[in-house]
Design a protein around this motif. Structure first.
Motif, PDB file in Angstrom:
ATOM      1  N   GLY A  57       0.822  -1.211   0.000  1.00  0.00           N
ATOM      2  CA  GLY A  57       0.000   0.000   0.000  1.00  0.00           C
ATOM      3  C   GLY A  57       0.853   1.257   0.000  1.00  0.00           C
ATOM      4  O   GLY A  57       2.053   1.230  -0.310  1.00  0.00           O
ATOM      5  N   ASP A  58       0.240   2.360   0.378  1.00  0.00           N
ATOM      6  CA  ASP A  58       0.917   3.666   0.382  1.00  0.00           C
ATOM      7  C   ASP A  58       2.274   3.590   1.093  1.00  0.00           C
ATOM      8  O   ASP A  58       2.360   3.092   2.218  1.00  0.00           O
ATOM      9  N   ILE A  59       3.325   4.115   0.467  1.00  0.00           N
ATOM     10  CA  ILE A  59       4.657   4.185   1.066  1.00  0.00           C
ATOM     11  C   ILE A  59       4.929   5.589   1.621  1.00  0.00           C
ATOM     12  O   ILE A  59       5.542   5.759   2.685  1.00  0.00           O
ATOM     13  N   GLY A  86       0.402   2.529  -5.399  1.00  0.00           N
ATOM     14  CA  GLY A  86       0.348   3.995  -5.482  1.00  0.00           C
ATOM     15  C   GLY A  86       0.655   4.735  -4.197  1.00  0.00           C
ATOM     16  O   GLY A  86       0.779   4.150  -3.120  1.00  0.00           O
ATOM     17  N   ASP A  87       0.811   6.042  -4.311  1.00  0.00           N
ATOM     18  CA  ASP A  87       1.211   6.943  -3.217  1.00  0.00           C
ATOM     19  C   ASP A  87       2.590   6.592  -2.650  1.00  0.00           C
ATOM     20  O   ASP A  87       2.755   6.343  -1.446  1.00  0.00           O
ATOM     21  N   VAL A  88       3.584   6.628  -3.519  1.00  0.00           N
ATOM     22  CA  VAL A  88       4.974   6.452  -3.109  1.00  0.00           C
ATOM     23  C   VAL A  88       5.510   7.764  -2.516  1.00  0.00           C
ATOM     24  O   VAL A  88       6.325   7.754  -1.593  1.00  0.00           O
ATOM     25  N   GLY A 118      -0.976   6.567  -7.729  1.00  0.00           N
ATOM     26  CA  GLY A 118      -1.837   6.982  -6.622  1.00  0.00           C
ATOM     27  C   GLY A 118      -2.240   8.443  -6.806  1.00  0.00           C
ATOM     28  O   GLY A 118      -1.722   9.129  -7.691  1.00  0.00           O
ATOM     29  N   ASN A 119      -3.132   8.907  -5.944  1.00  0.00           N
ATOM     30  CA  ASN A 119      -3.567  10.298  -6.081  1.00  0.00           C
ATOM     31  C   ASN A 119      -2.457  11.291  -5.726  1.00  0.00           C
ATOM     32  O   ASN A 119      -2.550  12.468  -6.049  1.00  0.00           O
ATOM     33  N   HIS A 120      -1.375  10.807  -5.087  1.00  0.00           N
ATOM     34  CA  HIS A 120      -0.228  11.689  -4.844  1.00  0.00           C
ATOM     35  C   HIS A 120       0.767  11.682  -6.006  1.00  0.00           C
ATOM     36  O   HIS A 120       1.695  12.490  -6.006  1.00  0.00           O
ATOM     37  N   GLU A 121       0.586  10.783  -6.962  1.00  0.00           N
ATOM     38  CA  GLU A 121       1.397  10.835  -8.181  1.00  0.00           C
ATOM     39  C   GLU A 121       0.687  11.751  -9.185  1.00  0.00           C
ATOM     40  O   GLU A 121       0.499  11.424 -10.364  1.00  0.00           O
ATOM     41  N   VAL A 169      -6.003  -1.419  -7.556  1.00  0.00           N
ATOM     42  CA  VAL A 169      -6.180   0.004  -7.879  1.00  0.00           C
ATOM     43  C   VAL A 169      -5.932   0.821  -6.616  1.00  0.00           C
ATOM     44  O   VAL A 169      -6.196   0.342  -5.511  1.00  0.00           O
ATOM     45  N   HIS A 170      -5.442   2.039  -6.744  1.00  0.00           N
ATOM     46  CA  HIS A 170      -5.101   2.814  -5.549  1.00  0.00           C
ATOM     47  C   HIS A 170      -6.315   3.198  -4.705  1.00  0.00           C
ATOM     48  O   HIS A 170      -6.353   2.962  -3.498  1.00  0.00           O
ATOM     49  N   GLY A 171      -7.319   3.836  -5.320  1.00  0.00           N
ATOM     50  CA  GLY A 171      -8.457   4.321  -4.545  1.00  0.00           C
ATOM     51  C   GLY A 171      -9.610   3.337  -4.582  1.00  0.00           C
ATOM     52  O   GLY A 171      -9.951   2.705  -3.592  1.00  0.00           O
ATOM     53  N   ALA A 245      -5.492   0.655  -1.740  1.00  0.00           N
ATOM     54  CA  ALA A 245      -4.703   1.257  -0.663  1.00  0.00           C
ATOM     55  C   ALA A 245      -5.414   2.539  -0.208  1.00  0.00           C
ATOM     56  O   ALA A 245      -6.592   2.486   0.102  1.00  0.00           O
ATOM     57  N   HIS A 246      -4.698   3.653  -0.108  1.00  0.00           N
ATOM     58  CA  HIS A 246      -5.316   4.987  -0.053  1.00  0.00           C
ATOM     59  C   HIS A 246      -5.826   5.420   1.314  1.00  0.00           C
ATOM     60  O   HIS A 246      -5.963   6.596   1.575  1.00  0.00           O
ATOM     61  N   GLU A 247      -6.145   4.496   2.228  1.00  0.00           N
ATOM     62  CA  GLU A 247      -6.636   4.894   3.545  1.00  0.00           C
ATOM     63  C   GLU A 247      -5.750   4.304   4.639  1.00  0.00           C
ATOM     64  O   GLU A 247      -5.412   3.123   4.607  1.00  0.00           O
TER      65      GLU A 247
HETATM   66 MN    MN Z   1      -3.976   7.998  -1.599  1.00  0.00          MN
END
Ligand code: MN
Length: 301
Positions: A57-59, A86-88, A118-121, A169-171, A245-247
């Protein structure tokens, strides 16, 4: 000027992960160029046919955690794929080193290492939550930050494991019915998430208490989705499960909808009360969830 090529850099980093902290700007540009070349050939819905998966998940810039996770993948010959959901970048202190290490691993094993967006990418997010500042403090020419974000725009959004019948999928999934074939038709290189479906893949959240969907407090164009949306998506695409991931749940993971959705989170540096988790998922969807430090105890074969 460095003239090391991407493969030599990758080998050096994977021999000594901390070398990822020491890369010069030219080395980073070499890695990004190689990654963009590899991504050009990839669809937005990536597919793998068989093999076991280590789902991460998120790193969020947690380089120490990432090193533990990657050492597990490299040591255990029975793990076929690693999927970073996602969200590295952002929040933690070492986003650049995390990207260097993941890029090195992709270059070494492009068929087995998968990085989803991810949404941070996304440039509108990582300009505000740490990554832009870190790149600026690194002292690189301004366009390096843009180069990173061009690469992020080319990352796959989703991955389907055909034997597992799992959708990664990320979200989450969009609220409108969506066929896997439609995902590949979405625009590649949507840096700012102008496409509403792409935005929902990266931002939506599952919610047990609802059947259809509701607007999310996260912002405009983002939704919480319920059981009927999930069941419909899985059925129309001949799938059994979603891993996302994401949460940041305190246990580092959470199941939704009678285990049809699994959420994992793999970062601790920025999160005082969170226990990171990763999930090892075999071809038959037997799932082991554990903290990277507990790998030896968790994997008894
Ligand atoms: Mn996220």
């Amino acid at each position: 000027m460095s003239n090391k090529n991407a493969e030599i850099l990758s080998t050096k980093i994977l021999k000594n992960y901390d070398y990822a902290i020491k890369l010069k700007e030219d080395d980073i540009r070499t890695l990004i160029a190689k990654i963009r070349y590899l991504l050009k050939k990839q669809p937005l819905c990536k597919r793998i046919k068989t093999g076991s998966v280590l789902a991460v998940g998120d790193i969020h810039g947690d380089f120490n955690m990432l090193k533990k996770v990657i050492s597990i993948f490299q040591k255990d010959r029975q793990i076929d794929h690693i999927i970073f959901i996602g969200d590295v970048v952002d929040r933690g202190s070492q986003s650049i080193a995390c990207l260097n290490l993941i890029f090195a691993l992709i270059i070494a094993q492009p068929e087995n290492v998968h990085l989803l967006r991810g949404n941070h990418e996304v440039i509108t997010v990582n300009s505000r939550y740490g990554f832009a500042d870190e790149v600026q403090a690194f002292g690189a020419d301004e366009d390096l930050y843009l180069l990173y974000n061009y690469a992020f725009g080319e990352l796959p959004l989703t991955l389907v494991h055909e034997k597992q019948k799992i959708f990664y999928v990320h979200g989450g999934i969009p609220i409108k019915p969506c066929l896997l074939e439609d995902i590949d038709k979405l625009p590649k290189g949507d840096m700012q998430l102008n496409n509403e479906t792409i935005k929902q893949f990266l931002w939506n959240d599952p919610k047990n208490e609802i059947l259809q969907y509701e607007h999310s407090l996260r912002g405009a164009g983002i939704f919480n989705f319920g059981l009927e949306i999930v069941e419909n998506f899985l059925q129309m695409n001949n799938l059994e499960m979603i891993v996302r991931a994401h949460e940041a749940f305190s246990d580092g993971y959470k199941y939704f909808f009678d285990k049809k959705v699994l959420s994992v989170f793999t970062s601790e540096e920025y999160y005082e009360y969170i226990q990171a988790k990763i999930a090892l998922i075999d071809e038959k969807r037997v799932i082991k969830i554990f903290h990277p430090n507990d790998y030896e105890n968790a994997i008894i074969r």
